[in-house]
Design a protein around this motif. Structure first.
Motif, PDB file in Angstrom:
ATOM      1  N   PHE A  22      -3.210  12.202  -0.616  1.00  0.00           N
ATOM      2  CA  PHE A  22      -3.842  11.996   0.688  1.00  0.00           C
ATOM      3  C   PHE A  22      -2.897  12.269   1.858  1.00  0.00           C
ATOM      4  N   PHE A  23      -1.608  12.192   1.611  1.00  0.00           N
ATOM      5  CA  PHE A  23      -0.633  12.207   2.695  1.00  0.00           C
ATOM      6  C   PHE A  23       0.174  13.500   2.756  1.00  0.00           C
ATOM      7  N   CYS A  24       0.518  13.876   3.996  1.00  0.00           N
ATOM      8  CA  CYS A  24       1.646  14.771   4.249  1.00  0.00           C
ATOM      9  C   CYS A  24       2.778  13.886   4.768  1.00  0.00           C
ATOM     10  N   ALA A  55       0.821  -1.210   0.000  1.00  0.00           N
ATOM     11  CA  ALA A  55       0.000   0.000   0.000  1.00  0.00           C
ATOM     12  C   ALA A  55       0.855   1.260   0.000  1.00  0.00           C
ATOM     13  N   LEU A  56       2.051   1.178   0.604  1.00  0.00           N
ATOM     14  CA  LEU A  56       2.939   2.336   0.638  1.00  0.00           C
ATOM     15  C   LEU A  56       3.499   2.680  -0.733  1.00  0.00           C
ATOM     16  N   ALA A  57       3.488   1.717  -1.648  1.00  0.00           N
ATOM     17  CA  ALA A  57       4.048   1.949  -2.978  1.00  0.00           C
ATOM     18  C   ALA A  57       2.980   2.065  -4.056  1.00  0.00           C
ATOM     19  N   ALA A  58       1.723   1.777  -3.740  1.00  0.00           N
ATOM     20  CA  ALA A  58       0.669   1.767  -4.754  1.00  0.00           C
ATOM     21  C   ALA A  58       0.457   3.169  -5.323  1.00  0.00           C
ATOM     22  N   PRO A  59       0.475   3.314  -6.639  1.00  0.00           N
ATOM     23  CA  PRO A  59       0.311   4.652  -7.229  1.00  0.00           C
ATOM     24  C   PRO A  59      -1.020   5.297  -6.879  1.00  0.00           C
ATOM     25  N   GLU A  60      -2.090   4.491  -6.751  1.00  0.00           N
ATOM     26  CA  GLU A  60      -3.379   5.071  -6.383  1.00  0.00           C
ATOM     27  C   GLU A  60      -3.309   5.762  -5.033  1.00  0.00           C
ATOM     28  N   ASN A  61      -2.525   5.180  -4.126  1.00  0.00           N
ATOM     29  CA  ASN A  61      -2.411   5.725  -2.774  1.00  0.00           C
ATOM     30  C   ASN A  61      -1.458   6.912  -2.719  1.00  0.00           C
ATOM     31  N   MET A  62      -0.305   6.756  -3.337  1.00  0.00           N
ATOM     32  CA  MET A  62       0.738   7.755  -3.165  1.00  0.00           C
ATOM     33  C   MET A  62       0.571   8.948  -4.100  1.00  0.00           C
ATOM     34  N   ALA A  63      -0.149   8.766  -5.207  1.00  0.00           N
ATOM     35  CA  ALA A  63      -0.351   9.882  -6.132  1.00  0.00           C
ATOM     36  C   ALA A  63      -1.675  10.600  -5.894  1.00  0.00           C
TER      37      ALA A  63
END
Length: 428
Positions: free
Chosen positions: A363-365, A352-360
């Motif tokens: 959502f995160f600071c 999940a830390l590398a998934a493009p949907e998550n990281m692009a």
């Protein structure tokens, strides 16, 4: 429409720097800068998830949120340790964008400082049942004596009514009593969800209700006691199943990853992993039937509606499982995307830390902790003010105590005594 967020004119020595900042803040082209909840002061006495998350969401929107804990620190600082004393993973997420004040509320001096702070604040957030709230003198009447239009937001396990109102409970309490655990898994035994969804959802609900109370006070000038509960949130989430049960329509049982209301909707093994496929609606089902090479399925009376497809989901899942088993996850996703059928991988936390949907997705600071860049999910709800605000990491214990107490009129020696971890008078 109505008066400013802070209405109390009798704030003693407390400066109005927040109000002044909100009035003066403009962008480079002369327009007013996004303010959000700038000017609102929230006291966070919550622990663990529900109440701290409520306060964090208000902090994300620009409120000055002050986390108050005893001089030795609160136990939730160490939950899910990551190698930094006093900064577990849960603490890092729940307390971003907040300030930290240490006070012993059981001491006379600490209580007096707290009451002075309440008089300058807009809302207090606590997670305690009613009896414990009263014992701690954090009940609405006690706080209203400090500021008549204060808003008190409380989160309890069982709610304010009934014989169980003073019992202690946690996220699992809501999952178990709402029927959700009985419906989770494959039926051998009730299962708790891996994530504390009841806690998080209650925090979101409480933040919404606190905003509603702040808005109402602008119009009426009156404060109020806002109440949320883990059980109430959990029952809201299982309510459709409870309505079915009450009507005698059906009694739900655990069916693994199948959907009870559509199909095929399930988790499927591929040659190298797992993919989630969800087919919902008549049009999508016809498209899926053509895609899978079984167009006749769309004419089968058992599959003529979403509810029918949900109730006969095992047969549809078996067909989809056979198709997925001969392909890699990437091949499955590519072909399903071309057919406009929703699908995604089922990821491990590391994946999940590398998934493009998550990281692009924005959502995160990111924060740096022990030389590592770690993601803090603080941009899940977006407003102009929240996006304009600079991210502030969760504070060290007592990081803001001196400044906050000085603004309340305390001198250096008084501040040292109030924040002394041993509880003994500070040496001068």
């Amino acid at each position: 429409m109505g008066s400013p967020l802070r209405r109390n004119p009798g704030r003693g020595n407390v400066p109005k720097e927040n109000e002044a900042k909100a009035q003066a803040a403009v962008t480079g082209n002369g327009e007013r800068a996004p303010a959000g909840l700038d000017g609102a002061r929230i006291l966070d006495l919550g622990r663990y998830i529900a109440a701290p998350y409520c306060a964090a969401m208000l902090a994300d929107q620009g409120a000055e949120v002050i986390r108050i804990e005893p001089p030795a620190g609160a136990p939730d600082r160490e939950v899910m340790p990551i190698g930094v004393p006093g900064r577990g993973a849960l603490y890092v997420q729940m307390n971003r964008n907040k300030k930290s004040l240490v006070l012993d509320l059981e001491s006379t001096a600490g209580r007096a400082a707290f009451e002075r702070l309440v008089a300058s604040s807009d809302a207090v957030i606590v997670n305690l049942p009613p009896a414990a709230l009263k014992r701690a003198r954090l009940d609405y009447d006690s706080l209203r004596a400090c500021r008549p239009d204060i808003i008190l937001t409380t989160i309890s396990a069982f709610g304010p009514e009934g014989d169980s109102r003073d019992r202690i409970g946690f996220d699992g309490t809501g999952q178990a009593l709402s029927g959700a655990m009985h419906l989770t898994g494959t039926g051998e035994r009730p299962l708790r969800a891996a994530v504390s969804y009841v806690d998080y959802a209650t925090g979101i609900s409480a933040a919404f209700a606190t905003l509603a109370a702040l808005y109402e006070r602008r119009v009426t000038g009156r404060g109020q006691h806002v109440q949320a509960s883990l059980l109430g949130t959990a029952l809201a989430m299982t309510n459709p199943m409870l309505i079915e049960e009450a009507m005698g329509a059906r009694s739900r049982v655990a069916i693994g990853n199948l959907s009870p209301i559509a199909g095929p909707s399930d988790l499927f093994r591929t040659r190298d992993g797992w993919v989630m496929v969800q087919v919902i609606g008549d049009g999508m089902f016809r498209r899926w039937a053509e895609f899978i090479g079984r167009p006749g399925l769309a004419e089968d009376p058992r599959f003529s509606s979403d509810i029918g497809r949900g109730e006969h989901g095992e047969e549809l899942s078996a067909i989809m499982a056979g198709w997925c088993a001969t392909r890699s996850s990437e091949d499955c996703l590519d072909e399903l995307a071309a057919a406009r059928i929703p699908a995604c991988k089922a990821l491990t936390p590391a994946d999940a830390l590398a998934a493009p949907e998550n990281m692009a997705g924005g959502f995160f600071c990111e924060e740096e902790i022990l030389g590592r860049r770690v993601p803090i999910a603080t941009r899940t709800v977006r407003t102009v003010a929240a996006q304009a605000r600079a991210h502030r990491p969760a504070p060290d214990l007592g990081a803001d105590s001196h400044d906050l107490l000085a603004c309340l009129g305390y001198g250096p020696e008084e501040i040292a005594n109030l924040t002394n971890k041993t509880g003994q008078p500070a040496k001068t």
